[in-house]
Design a protein around this motif. Structure first.
Motif, PDB file in Angstrom:
ATOM      1  N   GLU A  84      35.510  63.233  18.387  1.00  0.00           N
ATOM      2  CA  GLU A  84      34.277  62.604  17.928  1.00  0.00           C
ATOM      3  C   GLU A  84      33.242  63.815  17.786  1.00  0.00           C
ATOM      4  OE1 GLU A  84      33.059  59.713  20.786  1.00  0.00           O
ATOM      5  OE2 GLU A  84      34.420  58.038  19.864  1.00  0.00           O
ATOM      6  N   LEU A  85      33.579  65.150  18.353  1.00  0.00           N
ATOM      7  CA  LEU A  85      32.528  66.111  18.480  1.00  0.00           C
ATOM      8  C   LEU A  85      33.089  67.011  17.089  1.00  0.00           C
ATOM      9  CD1 LEU A  85      32.473  67.269  22.093  1.00  0.00           C
ATOM     10  CD2 LEU A  85      30.903  65.867  20.792  1.00  0.00           C
ATOM     11  N   LYS A  86      32.807  66.620  15.968  1.00  0.00           N
ATOM     12  CA  LYS A  86      33.241  67.141  14.751  1.00  0.00           C
ATOM     13  C   LYS A  86      32.758  68.559  14.688  1.00  0.00           C
ATOM     14  CE  LYS A  86      35.171  63.294  13.150  1.00  0.00           C
ATOM     15  NZ  LYS A  86      36.304  63.072  13.404  1.00  0.00           N
ATOM     16  N   ASN A  87      31.649  68.795  14.989  1.00  0.00           N
ATOM     17  CA  ASN A  87      31.358  70.296  15.019  1.00  0.00           C
ATOM     18  C   ASN A  87      32.056  71.406  15.873  1.00  0.00           C
ATOM     19  OD1 ASN A  87      30.249  68.839  17.384  1.00  0.00           O
ATOM     20  ND2 ASN A  87      28.317  70.281  17.674  1.00  0.00           N
ATOM     21  N   VAL A  88      32.389  70.952  17.095  1.00  0.00           N
ATOM     22  CA  VAL A  88      33.103  71.619  18.148  1.00  0.00           C
ATOM     23  C   VAL A  88      34.573  72.030  17.389  1.00  0.00           C
ATOM     24  CG1 VAL A  88      34.415  72.100  20.015  1.00  0.00           C
ATOM     25  CG2 VAL A  88      31.951  71.037  20.048  1.00  0.00           C
ATOM     26  N   ILE A  89      35.198  71.106  16.691  1.00  0.00           N
ATOM     27  CA  ILE A  89      36.343  71.147  15.924  1.00  0.00           C
ATOM     28  C   ILE A  89      36.123  72.019  14.754  1.00  0.00           C
ATOM     29  CG2 ILE A  89      38.140  70.048  14.773  1.00  0.00           C
ATOM     30  CD1 ILE A  89      37.731  67.698  16.476  1.00  0.00           C
ATOM     31  N   ALA A  90      34.961  71.923  14.032  1.00  0.00           N
ATOM     32  CA  ALA A  90      34.830  72.834  12.733  1.00  0.00           C
ATOM     33  C   ALA A  90      34.539  74.246  13.145  1.00  0.00           C
ATOM     34  CB  ALA A  90      33.606  72.305  12.105  1.00  0.00           C
TER      35      ALA A  90
END
Length: 363
Positions: A180-186
């Motif tokens: 759910e933490l798309k920014n961390v993955i990106a």
């Protein structure tokens, strides 16, 4: 009324084991403290031997709740060595229950007392536990430029020189993977691209510093690296989208029916010592993890499993229940008398204060 009863019953699934695990901590710390004082005039290996045994008793009690109490099925892919080894345990990181998985494998190898962790620096603030994990051989590290290489080497060398058995648990991603933490993955994928590494979908890009320092500092002391890939069943929604892995309370509330563990043993001689080649090696191991997790979460037949044969591994009550009885027997006398309760409270207060001083004033 009925809804209230259901909610109350559900919360007890978590609060009952949490109360026991936290409630026995002062009695455990008093027992360990007595041995620490007695062992000051003895060789360090004697201290480590009984300290490992005491740690095994406490963690066996913890596993009673995480395995026997929850009834979770542990499915293992690969063959765990039957004999104890000095190892570095490298795993993907998804939730606060991940460190329990290391205990689950270690107890099956009769090496539970040897487990030590590389932990992020903020965890040293945990009352009692933060200090004790350090005393048991754990190492606290900060990320990026604040990483203290000398302190980590010093801690690991002190352990190996004293002959302490080592089952060192490291999560190279540095933080938890949460879909759910798309920014961390990106950000993680952007970092991989910048460094010329393959981008990963189901894990974060591994950081090499702590793993490399541990490997090179203890290379002559180690037998192997255990490359572990963990997947929690029930974390895919109806649209086949991955959901966050269960937290420790959710795990204790029996919301995870099965844990799938892919085990791969890598001989220490096969791992390159040079930083550049080690970085490539570590990333390649995470590429393998990423493919395994893709097979698990994206399988067309909707069967959540790793490739190959998985065997259900059951932990017998005889491995955990005696520890519950022992620690319960040590704790009850403290709670049944007024003087005992005062000792109990003081242990929490002074233990927390001493822990804070130890990890901040005398690191």
């Amino acid at each position: 009324m009925l809804l209230s009863l259901v909610v109350h019953t559900y919360s007890l699934r978590y609060w009952f084991p949490a109360t026991i695990m936290l409630g026995t901590a002062p009695a455990y710390l008093l027992s360990w403290g007595a041995w620490r004082l007695l062992s000051t005039v003895l060789p360090a290996r004697w201290y480590h031997k009984l300290d490992d045994r005491l740690y095994c008793i406490y963690q066996s009690m913890v596993l009673f709740f995480f395995e026997n109490y929850t009834g979770v099925e542990i499915v293992i892919y690969g063959d765990i060595p039957k004999t104890k080894e000095n190892v570095i345990y490298l795993s993907n990181h998804q939730c606060t229950a991940d460190w329990i998985i290391a205990d689950m494998l270690a107890i099956r190898q009769k090496a539970l007392g040897h487990v030590r962790y590389v932990l992020k620096d903020g965890l040293k603030w945990l009352p009692l536990y933060g200090w004790y994990f350090s005393q048991h051989g754990g190492t606290y590290v900060k990320r990026s430029a604040k990483f203290n290489e000398k302190a980590m080497k010093k801690k690991l060398l002190s352990q190996t020189r004293s002959g302490a058995p080592m089952y060192l648990v490291i999560f190279p991603e540095g933080t938890r993977y949460n879909p759910e933490l798309k920014n961390v993955i990106a950000d993680s994928q952007a970092f991989a691209t910048k460094e010329g590494l393959a981008t990963l979908k189901h894990t974060l890009t591994p950081r090499m510093k702590a793993s490399h320092i541990a490997l090179e500092t203890m290379r002559d002391h180690l037998d192997a690296v255990y490359d572990i890939t963990v997947a929690y069943e029930g974390t895919v929604n109806a649209s086949k989208q991955r959901r966050p892995a269960p937290s420790m309370p959710e795990f204790l509330c029996r919301e995870c029916p099965r844990v799938h563990i892919h085990f791969d043993r890598v001989d220490i001689k096969e791992i390159p010592p040079e930083p550049l080649f080690f970085r490539r090696w570590l990333h390649e191991r995470f590429e393998i993890k990423d493919r395994l997790l893709s097979d698990f979460y994206e399988s067309e037949d909707k069967i959540c499993k790793f490739p190959g044969e998985g065997k259900v591994s059951t932990l017998h009550l005889s491995k955990t229940l005696p520890s519950v009885i022992i620690l319960g027997g040590l704790t009850l006398p403290l709670l049944l008398t007024e003087s005992g309760r005062k000792v109990y409270v003081r242990t929490w207060v002074y233990g927390t204060l001493l822990g804070w001083l130890w990890v901040n004033v005398f690191p």
